[in-house]
Motif scaffolding. Structure first.
Motif, PDB file in Angstrom:
ATOM      1  N   SER A 136     -33.846  49.431 -16.623  1.00 17.48           N
ATOM      2  CA  SER A 136     -32.455  49.014 -16.497  1.00 17.48           C
ATOM      3  C   SER A 136     -31.564  50.170 -16.060  1.00 17.48           C
ATOM      4  N   ALA A 137     -31.799  51.342 -16.628  1.00 20.30           N
ATOM      5  CA  ALA A 137     -30.992  52.511 -16.261  1.00 20.30           C
ATOM      6  C   ALA A 137     -31.333  53.012 -14.865  1.00 20.30           C
ATOM      7  N   SER A 138     -32.594  52.955 -14.486  1.00 21.42           N
ATOM      8  CA  SER A 138     -33.028  53.504 -13.200  1.00 21.42           C
ATOM      9  C   SER A 138     -32.700  52.595 -12.027  1.00 21.42           C
ATOM     10  N   LEU A 139     -32.686  51.289 -12.252  1.00 23.61           N
ATOM     11  CA  LEU A 139     -32.501  50.356 -11.151  1.00 23.61           C
ATOM     12  C   LEU A 139     -31.057  50.138 -10.757  1.00 23.61           C
ATOM     13  N   ARG A 140     -30.116  50.502 -11.634  1.00 21.84           N
ATOM     14  CA  ARG A 140     -28.719  50.159 -11.371  1.00 21.84           C
ATOM     15  C   ARG A 140     -28.211  50.765 -10.061  1.00 21.84           C
ATOM     16  N   ALA A 141     -28.387  52.050  -9.857  1.00 25.00           N
ATOM     17  CA  ALA A 141     -27.852  52.695  -8.661  1.00 25.00           C
ATOM     18  C   ALA A 141     -28.440  52.110  -7.374  1.00 25.00           C
ATOM     19  N   PRO A 142     -29.783  52.012  -7.229  1.00 27.36           N
ATOM     20  CA  PRO A 142     -30.316  51.437  -5.992  1.00 27.36           C
ATOM     21  C   PRO A 142     -29.962  49.972  -5.794  1.00 27.36           C
ATOM     22  N   VAL A 143     -29.875  49.200  -6.889  1.00 28.62           N
ATOM     23  CA  VAL A 143     -29.513  47.792  -6.764  1.00 28.62           C
ATOM     24  C   VAL A 143     -28.075  47.645  -6.299  1.00 28.62           C
ATOM     25  N   VAL A 144     -27.163  48.421  -6.885  1.00 34.23           N
ATOM     26  CA  VAL A 144     -25.760  48.378  -6.471  1.00 34.23           C
ATOM     27  C   VAL A 144     -25.620  48.756  -5.000  1.00 34.23           C
ATOM     28  N   LYS A 145     -26.353  49.785  -4.566  1.00 37.95           N
ATOM     29  CA  LYS A 145     -26.296  50.208  -3.168  1.00 37.95           C
ATOM     30  C   LYS A 145     -26.828  49.124  -2.234  1.00 37.95           C
ATOM     31  N   ALA A 146     -27.968  48.533  -2.607  1.00 38.37           N
ATOM     32  CA  ALA A 146     -28.573  47.491  -1.763  1.00 38.37           C
ATOM     33  C   ALA A 146     -27.677  46.260  -1.681  1.00 38.37           C
ATOM     34  N   LEU A 147     -27.088  45.855  -2.809  1.00 38.41           N
ATOM     35  CA  LEU A 147     -26.212  44.694  -2.794  1.00 38.41           C
ATOM     36  C   LEU A 147     -24.937  44.968  -2.017  1.00 38.41           C
ATOM     37  N   GLY A 155     -21.016  39.119   3.861  1.00 30.97           N
ATOM     38  CA  GLY A 155     -19.669  38.772   3.434  1.00 30.97           C
ATOM     39  C   GLY A 155     -19.606  38.039   2.113  1.00 30.97           C
ATOM     40  N   TRP A 156     -20.721  37.967   1.396  1.00 30.05           N
ATOM     41  CA  TRP A 156     -20.744  37.263   0.120  1.00 30.05           C
ATOM     42  C   TRP A 156     -20.082  38.123  -0.957  1.00 30.05           C
ATOM     43  N   GLU A 157     -18.971  37.640  -1.488  1.00 29.87           N
ATOM     44  CA  GLU A 157     -18.168  38.427  -2.417  1.00 29.87           C
ATOM     45  C   GLU A 157     -18.847  38.632  -3.763  1.00 29.87           C
ATOM     46  N   PHE A 158     -19.667  37.674  -4.194  1.00 24.37           N
ATOM     47  CA  PHE A 158     -20.240  37.748  -5.541  1.00 24.37           C
ATOM     48  C   PHE A 158     -21.270  38.871  -5.686  1.00 24.37           C
ATOM     49  N   LEU A 159     -21.755  39.422  -4.567  1.00 24.33           N
ATOM     50  CA  LEU A 159     -22.833  40.405  -4.629  1.00 24.33           C
ATOM     51  C   LEU A 159     -22.426  41.699  -5.318  1.00 24.33           C
ATOM     52  N   ASP A 160     -21.138  42.048  -5.293  1.00 23.50           N
ATOM     53  CA  ASP A 160     -20.720  43.295  -5.929  1.00 23.50           C
ATOM     54  C   ASP A 160     -19.999  43.066  -7.255  1.00 23.50           C
ATOM     55  N   GLN A 161     -20.077  41.847  -7.788  1.00 22.47           N
ATOM     56  CA  GLN A 161     -19.469  41.576  -9.081  1.00 22.47           C
ATOM     57  C   GLN A 161     -20.331  42.156 -10.196  1.00 22.47           C
ATOM     58  N   THR A 162     -19.683  42.742 -11.167  1.00 19.22           N
ATOM     59  CA  THR A 162     -20.396  43.417 -12.253  1.00 19.22           C
ATOM     60  C   THR A 162     -21.317  42.468 -13.010  1.00 19.22           C
ATOM     61  N   ILE A 163     -20.849  41.253 -13.276  1.00 16.55           N
ATOM     62  CA  ILE A 163     -21.648  40.303 -14.045  1.00 16.55           C
ATOM     63  C   ILE A 163     -22.933  39.957 -13.292  1.00 16.55           C
ATOM     64  N   PHE A 164     -22.824  39.711 -11.988  1.00 16.67           N
ATOM     65  CA  PHE A 164     -23.999  39.371 -11.193  1.00 16.67           C
ATOM     66  C   PHE A 164     -25.003  40.515 -11.179  1.00 16.67           C
ATOM     67  N   ILE A 165     -24.504  41.742 -11.019  1.00 14.48           N
ATOM     68  CA  ILE A 165     -25.388  42.911 -10.995  1.00 14.48           C
ATOM     69  C   ILE A 165     -26.063  43.096 -12.345  1.00 14.48           C
TER      70      ILE A 165
END
Length: 307
Positions: A136-147, A155-165
């Motif tokens: 969980s700690a290691s995946l956050r940065a690469p997942v946020v970058k990829a999303l 153009g999908w707005e929900f991809l950078d929402q904290t809850i979705f991530i």
């Protein structure tokens, strides 16, 4: 037929198990709350009332308010949705991965079997909680970058929402923790089934490998997995709440029982109900699913009871 009679006997054993029925009542209440909580909740779980911070139970707020003035009852009900949603998705993903990997390893054997089993050995060498926290700690940065990159393209707005991530990372981490045991269980079943006459006959007739696995091996090896699922949901609930407690799972503004405990813990001496309510709800939910899982295991494995 014999299978139908055995199913009826298993159902009867389950119904006669009072502990399992008690667990079923708890599980039903938790799932009902998760589905209809947004309708039944007396308040908006995100709405704050700065004039009533950490207030005790009252006619307006039945279980009081938290440290920022949000209704505790509404957040507990929304936390049930988070817990059930996380457990359901995690169990589904983990079992899909585990069943597929175990069936392939048991049927094809050879190098693929060695690779999959060595991976499971590595996963078993780490405690589930520590491994899930690491992922969980290691995946956050690469997942946020990829999303973020995907959002720029789509153009999908929900991809950078904290809850979705938070949900994506939590589901991925918990699924990676839960698939290895299922893979070993299914592999053992498949190793036995592949030597049966009906499987050998299908292979001799030229049935493709994928069809043999899908039609015969997986359906006939799924029963122990069902028992494992029923007994493992409580552990998934506890693991999700533990990660959220550490800040590695579901975070505000979403509601999680673990995060509710963590937020109120520094002031638990002044406002003990803010810790006791989510903690007690989590304990009741885990007990309920564990009781039901034990009852399902006893109903499907009566010989185990006799031993």
């Amino acid at each position: 037929d014999e299978a139908g009679i055995e199913d009826l006997m298993a159902d009867e054993r389950l119904i006669r198990n009072r502990t399992a029925m008690f667990g079923l009542v708890i599980c039903t209440a938790i799932i009902f709350t998760a589905i209809f909580g947004s309708i039944l909740a007396p308040k908006d779980y995100l709405r704050t009332n700065i004039s009533n911070i950490a207030g005790g139970p009252s006619a307006e707020y039945w279980l009081g308010t938290d440290l920022v003035g949000r209704d505790v009852l509404s957040r507990l009900m929304h936390g049930a949705r988070t817990a059930v949603f996380a457990a359901t998705i995690t169990v589904v993903l983990g079992n899909i991965i585990g069943i597929t990997a175990g069936a392939l390893a048991g049927y094809l054997r050879g190098v693929l079997d060695d690779i999959i089993m060595r991976i499971t050995d590595i996963l078993f060498s780490f405690p589930d909680f520590l491994f899930a926290a690491f992922l969980s700690a290691s995946l956050r940065a690469p997942v946020v970058k990829a999303l973020g990159q995907l959002k720029q393209k789509t153009g999908w707005e929900f991809l950078d929402q904290t809850i979705f991530i938070d949900y994506m990372i939590l589901f991925g981490a918990l699924a990676m923790v839960n698939w290895s045991g299922v893979a070993r269980l299914v592999r053992g079943q498949v190793l036995s089934l592949r030597e049966q006459d009906f499987v050998r006959a299908e292979i001799a007739l030229g049935m493709p490998t994928w069809l043999v696995i899908r039609k015969h091996l997986i359906p006939n090896s799924i029963a122990p997995v069902v028992v494992g699922i029923s007994g493992g949901i409580g552990g998934v609930l506890l693991l999700e709440s533990s990660l959220s407690f550490l800040g590695l799972g579901i975070q505000p503004p979403a509601a999680s029982w673990g995060d509710m405990i963590n937020t109120a813990l520094p002031l638990w001496r002044l406002h003990p109900w803010l810790v006791l309510l989510p903690g007690g709800t989590l304990a009741i939910a885990v007990f309920g699913f564990n009781y039901l899982g034990d009852g399902v295991n006893d109903a499907l494995n009566p010989r185990q009871i006799q031993r």
